[in-house]
Write an enzyme that holds these catalytic residues in place. Structure first.
Site, short mmCIF file in Angstrom:
data_model
loop_
_atom_site.label_atom_id
_atom_site.label_comp_id
_atom_site.label_asym_id
_atom_site.label_seq_id
_atom_site.Cartn_x
_atom_site.Cartn_y
_atom_site.Cartn_z
N HIS A 162 0.83 -1.21 0.00
CA HIS A 162 0.00 0.00 0.00
C HIS A 162 0.86 1.25 0.00
O HIS A 162 2.04 1.22 0.33
CB HIS A 162 -0.98 0.03 1.19
CG HIS A 162 -0.32 0.04 2.54
ND1 HIS A 162 -0.03 -1.11 3.24
CD2 HIS A 162 0.08 1.06 3.33
CE1 HIS A 162 0.51 -0.80 4.40
NE2 HIS A 162 0.61 0.52 4.49
N HIS A 185 3.98 7.12 3.81
CA HIS A 185 4.91 6.00 3.66
C HIS A 185 4.43 5.07 2.56
O HIS A 185 3.29 5.14 2.12
CB HIS A 185 5.10 5.23 4.98
CG HIS A 185 3.87 4.52 5.49
ND1 HIS A 185 3.00 5.08 6.38
CD2 HIS A 185 3.38 3.28 5.24
CE1 HIS A 185 2.03 4.22 6.67
NE2 HIS A 185 2.24 3.11 5.98
N GLU A 191 7.74 1.02 5.00
CA GLU A 191 7.22 -0.02 5.88
C GLU A 191 7.42 -1.36 5.18
O GLU A 191 7.19 -1.48 3.98
CB GLU A 191 5.70 0.22 6.11
CG GLU A 191 5.02 -0.82 6.97
CD GLU A 191 3.53 -0.53 7.18
OE1 GLU A 191 2.93 0.23 6.39
OE2 GLU A 191 2.97 -1.07 8.14
CO CO Z 1 1.21 1.28 6.31
#
Ligand code: CO
Length: 134
Positions: free
Chosen positions: A7, A79, A130
């Site tokens: 994502h 992020h 991440e």
């Molecule tokens: Co995230």
């Protein structure tokens, strides 16, 4: 080591307005808002054919995205999340190469109930990364 893009997370000040933009202007499939008090955010998931966008709105007094929104008053990309098979092995590989893992280095359970770590933006072209074990 990294796999699929899981994502892209976008921090927003006004989640309702952001939902309206994605749903009504961009014609996207937008989930209901999901408060995540443990993570200090309310999240909306936008499911695209090949990945997800997450809209993050601060929740509570100590939201991890509050400072970001002070610096980026229009919101912005907060992020990106890549999938890995083994988050601890990925962490050890990165640490050995000199990259910095945020926090105490131990994986935490992320917004999707899977172990995640975050990597320092200065080590990755100014982007908070991440890694999520899938
Ligand atoms: Co995230």
């Amino acid at each position: 080591m990294i796999g699929r893009l899981n994502h892209v997370a976008i921090a927003v000040k006004d989640l309702s307005a952001a939902i309206a933009t994605y749903r009504d202007v961009l014609g996207a499939d937008v989930s209901a808002p999901l408060p995540q008090p443990d993570h200090g955010v309310t999240v909306v998931f936008i499911n695209l054919p090949n990945t997800k966008i997450e809209l993050l709105e601060p929740l509570g007094e100590h939201s991890p995205i509050a400072k970001f929104l002070e610096r980026n008053s229009d919101g912005g990309i907060h992020h990106i999340c890549y999938e890995v098979d083994d988050v601890r092995a990925a962490r050890d590989h990165l640490l050995a190469g000199g990259a910095r893992v945020l926090g105490d280095g131990e994986p935490r359970i992320g917004a999707h109930g899977k172990p995640v770590i975050f990597l320092h933006p200065k080590d990755f072209n100014g982007t908070l990364v991440e890694l999520e074990q899938v």
